[in-house]
Design a protein around this motif. Structure first.
Motif, mmCIF file in Angstrom:
data_model
loop_
_atom_site.group_PDB
_atom_site.id
_atom_site.type_symbol
_atom_site.label_atom_id
_atom_site.label_comp_id
_atom_site.label_asym_id
_atom_site.label_seq_id
_atom_site.Cartn_x
_atom_site.Cartn_y
_atom_site.Cartn_z
ATOM 1 N N VAL A 128 0.851 -1.180 0.000
ATOM 2 C CA VAL A 128 0.000 0.000 0.000
ATOM 3 C C VAL A 128 0.895 1.240 0.000
ATOM 4 C CG1 VAL A 128 -1.656 1.317 1.380
ATOM 5 C CG2 VAL A 128 -1.951 -1.142 1.093
ATOM 6 N N GLY A 129 0.531 2.199 -0.820
ATOM 7 C CA GLY A 129 1.350 3.402 -0.984
ATOM 8 C C GLY A 129 2.306 3.266 -2.144
ATOM 9 N N GLY A 130 2.443 2.058 -2.649
ATOM 10 C CA GLY A 130 3.317 1.804 -3.796
ATOM 11 C C GLY A 130 2.651 0.900 -4.817
ATOM 12 N N ILE A 131 1.324 0.764 -4.714
ATOM 13 C CA ILE A 131 0.609 -0.099 -5.659
ATOM 14 C C ILE A 131 0.530 0.606 -7.007
ATOM 15 C CG2 ILE A 131 -1.604 -1.177 -6.235
ATOM 16 C CD1 ILE A 131 -2.031 -1.698 -3.263
ATOM 17 N N SER A 132 1.054 -0.052 -8.008
ATOM 18 C CA SER A 132 1.006 0.468 -9.368
ATOM 19 C C SER A 132 -0.094 -0.246 -10.140
ATOM 20 C CB SER A 132 2.351 0.225 -10.073
ATOM 21 O OG SER A 132 2.291 0.688 -11.417
ATOM 22 N N PRO A 133 -0.728 0.439 -11.077
ATOM 23 C CA PRO A 133 -1.691 -0.251 -11.929
ATOM 24 C C PRO A 133 -0.985 -1.156 -12.946
ATOM 25 C CG PRO A 133 -1.517 2.049 -12.578
ATOM 26 C CD PRO A 133 -0.679 1.877 -11.346
ATOM 27 N N LEU A 134 0.311 -0.970 -13.102
ATOM 28 C CA LEU A 134 1.109 -1.742 -14.058
ATOM 29 C C LEU A 134 1.839 -2.882 -13.361
ATOM 30 C CD1 LEU A 134 2.813 1.312 -15.778
ATOM 31 C CD2 LEU A 134 0.862 0.033 -16.642
ATOM 32 N N GLY A 135 1.956 -4.016 -14.023
ATOM 33 C CA GLY A 135 2.789 -5.110 -13.527
ATOM 34 C C GLY A 135 2.264 -5.801 -12.291
ATOM 35 N N GLN A 136 0.970 -5.805 -12.090
ATOM 36 C CA GLN A 136 0.402 -6.503 -10.939
ATOM 37 C C GLN A 136 0.495 -8.007 -11.147
ATOM 38 O OE1 GLN A 136 -3.552 -4.940 -10.293
ATOM 39 N NE2 GLN A 136 -2.779 -2.906 -9.768
ATOM 40 N N LYS A 137 0.508 -8.755 -10.046
ATOM 41 C CA LYS A 137 0.611 -10.217 -10.117
ATOM 42 C C LYS A 137 -0.493 -10.823 -10.959
ATOM 43 C CE LYS A 137 0.796 -12.081 -6.074
ATOM 44 N NZ LYS A 137 0.983 -12.546 -4.685
ATOM 45 N N LYS A 138 -1.674 -10.254 -10.848
ATOM 46 C CA LYS A 138 -2.845 -10.767 -11.553
ATOM 47 C C LYS A 138 -3.534 -9.580 -12.228
ATOM 48 C CE LYS A 138 -7.216 -12.990 -10.439
ATOM 49 N NZ LYS A 138 -8.095 -13.378 -9.348
ATOM 50 N N ARG A 139 -3.880 -9.714 -13.495
ATOM 51 C CA ARG A 139 -4.573 -8.614 -14.185
ATOM 52 C C ARG A 139 -5.997 -8.509 -13.639
ATOM 53 N NH1 ARG A 139 -3.549 -5.952 -18.872
ATOM 54 N NH2 ARG A 139 -2.061 -7.527 -19.524
ATOM 55 N N LEU A 140 -6.328 -7.342 -13.139
ATOM 56 C CA LEU A 140 -7.647 -7.095 -12.556
ATOM 57 C C LEU A 140 -8.408 -6.101 -13.431
ATOM 58 C CD1 LEU A 140 -6.486 -6.614 -8.851
ATOM 59 C CD2 LEU A 140 -7.606 -8.636 -9.821
ATOM 60 N N PRO A 141 -9.732 -6.187 -13.436
ATOM 61 C CA PRO A 141 -10.506 -5.165 -14.147
ATOM 62 C C PRO A 141 -10.105 -3.789 -13.620
ATOM 63 C CG PRO A 141 -11.928 -6.947 -13.408
ATOM 64 C CD PRO A 141 -10.587 -7.173 -12.772
ATOM 65 N N THR A 142 -9.928 -2.838 -14.534
ATOM 66 C CA THR A 142 -9.392 -1.529 -14.160
ATOM 67 C C THR A 142 -10.215 -0.414 -14.787
ATOM 68 O OG1 THR A 142 -7.165 -2.474 -14.024
ATOM 69 C CG2 THR A 142 -7.307 -0.083 -14.269
ATOM 70 N N VAL A 143 -10.418 0.648 -14.007
ATOM 71 C CA VAL A 143 -11.100 1.839 -14.509
ATOM 72 C C VAL A 143 -10.249 3.060 -14.157
ATOM 73 C CG1 VAL A 143 -12.589 2.008 -12.467
ATOM 74 C CG2 VAL A 143 -13.275 3.123 -14.588
ATOM 75 N N LEU A 144 -10.046 3.919 -15.147
ATOM 76 C CA LEU A 144 -9.266 5.151 -14.998
ATOM 77 C C LEU A 144 -10.223 6.334 -15.036
ATOM 78 C CD1 LEU A 144 -6.530 6.736 -15.011
ATOM 79 C CD2 LEU A 144 -6.593 6.549 -17.521
ATOM 80 N N ASP A 145 -10.075 7.243 -14.081
ATOM 81 C CA ASP A 145 -10.939 8.414 -14.056
ATOM 82 C C ASP A 145 -10.761 9.215 -15.346
ATOM 83 O OD1 ASP A 145 -12.818 10.181 -12.547
ATOM 84 O OD2 ASP A 145 -11.181 11.598 -12.892
ATOM 85 N N SER A 146 -11.869 9.677 -15.886
ATOM 86 C CA SER A 146 -11.864 10.363 -17.176
ATOM 87 C C SER A 146 -11.064 11.667 -17.175
ATOM 88 C CB SER A 146 -13.298 10.619 -17.641
ATOM 89 O OG SER A 146 -14.014 11.332 -16.660
ATOM 90 N N THR A 147 -10.793 12.248 -16.010
ATOM 91 C CA THR A 147 -10.000 13.485 -15.980
ATOM 92 C C THR A 147 -8.576 13.259 -16.459
ATOM 93 O OG1 THR A 147 -9.366 13.173 -13.658
ATOM 94 C CG2 THR A 147 -11.357 14.490 -14.094
ATOM 95 N N ALA A 148 -8.128 12.026 -16.496
ATOM 96 C CA ALA A 148 -6.773 11.728 -16.978
ATOM 97 C C ALA A 148 -6.591 12.198 -18.418
ATOM 98 C CB ALA A 148 -6.482 10.231 -16.873
ATOM 99 N N GLN A 149 -7.670 12.184 -19.184
ATOM 100 C CA GLN A 149 -7.598 12.571 -20.587
ATOM 101 C C GLN A 149 -7.316 14.063 -20.781
ATOM 102 O OE1 GLN A 149 -7.594 10.233 -23.074
ATOM 103 N NE2 GLN A 149 -7.668 8.783 -21.393
ATOM 104 N N GLU A 150 -7.381 14.843 -19.709
ATOM 105 C CA GLU A 150 -7.090 16.278 -19.799
ATOM 106 C C GLU A 150 -5.595 16.545 -19.934
ATOM 107 O OE1 GLU A 150 -8.761 18.038 -16.273
ATOM 108 O OE2 GLU A 150 -10.775 17.281 -16.731
ATOM 109 N N PHE A 151 -4.778 15.514 -19.724
ATOM 110 C CA PHE A 151 -3.328 15.692 -19.706
ATOM 111 C C PHE A 151 -2.649 14.835 -20.767
ATOM 112 C CE2 PHE A 151 -5.023 16.194 -15.415
ATOM 113 C CZ PHE A 151 -4.619 17.488 -15.146
ATOM 114 N N GLU A 152 -1.550 15.355 -21.284
ATOM 115 C CA GLU A 152 -0.741 14.587 -22.237
ATOM 116 C C GLU A 152 -0.117 13.388 -21.532
ATOM 117 O OE1 GLU A 152 3.179 15.401 -24.909
ATOM 118 O OE2 GLU A 152 1.664 16.992 -24.870
#
Length: 157
Positions: free
Chosen positions: A100-124
């Motif tokens: 916890v505090g270092g959990i990355s959405p990348l490279g997890q032991k098991k691929r889990l369903p993932t949702v990214l907040d739409s505000t991410a699209q505001e940035f390059e």
């Protein structure tokens, strides 16, 4: 090298690694990252795990700006579930292979369903944990979504 960085390199996506001195006494890891790197907090995203429909074994990933909170109802809807609750931290660590505090959405032991907040699209590019406290990876939101097979939805409030 972390599994998150290895995945980004293996996929051949453009990314940058940013390291800072983590303070173990800090309460908010994401806010610490934004401040340490001199970034707007809405460009730094935290990786949260939720359990769906009251089942602690049915975990999913939600990625939201560190300046906002996860809207559990919106998250459940985005993941086609009736209900979402914050996952037990130990379950999150077990499922992802990160602390916890270092959990990355990348490279997890098991691929889990993932949702990214739409505000991410505001940035390059956005910043997410690179797999340990004090380490962030900067990448394009679409690259993150592609690697994680994430859906985009308004899940932050």
């Amino acid at each position: 090298m972390t599994p998150a960085i290895n995945v980004a390199r293996k996929q051949g996506i453009t990314h940058h690694i940013h390291q800072y001195d983590h303070d173990p006494a800090v309460a908010s890891y994401g806010t610490e990252a934004a401040e340490a790197l001199g970034l707007e907090g809405n460009r730094v995203f935290k990786t949260l795990l939720v359990s769906l429909n009251g089942d602690a074994r049915q975990l999913s990933v939600a990625i939201v700006p560190v300046t906002r909170q996860l809207d559990l109802k919106a998250c459940a809807k985005a993941l086609n579930a009736k209900k979402a609750d914050m996952a037990n931290p130990k379950d999150a660590e077990r499922a992802t292979g990160y602390v916890v505090g270092g959990i990355s959405p990348l490279g997890q032991k098991k691929r889990l369903p993932t949702v990214l907040d739409s505000t991410a699209q505001e940035f390059e590019t956005i910043y997410v944990s690179a797999g340990r406290r004090g380490l962030e990876i900067e990448l394009a939101p679409n690259d993150l979504m592609g690697i994680c097979r994430a859906v985009k939805a308004a899940i932050a409030r």
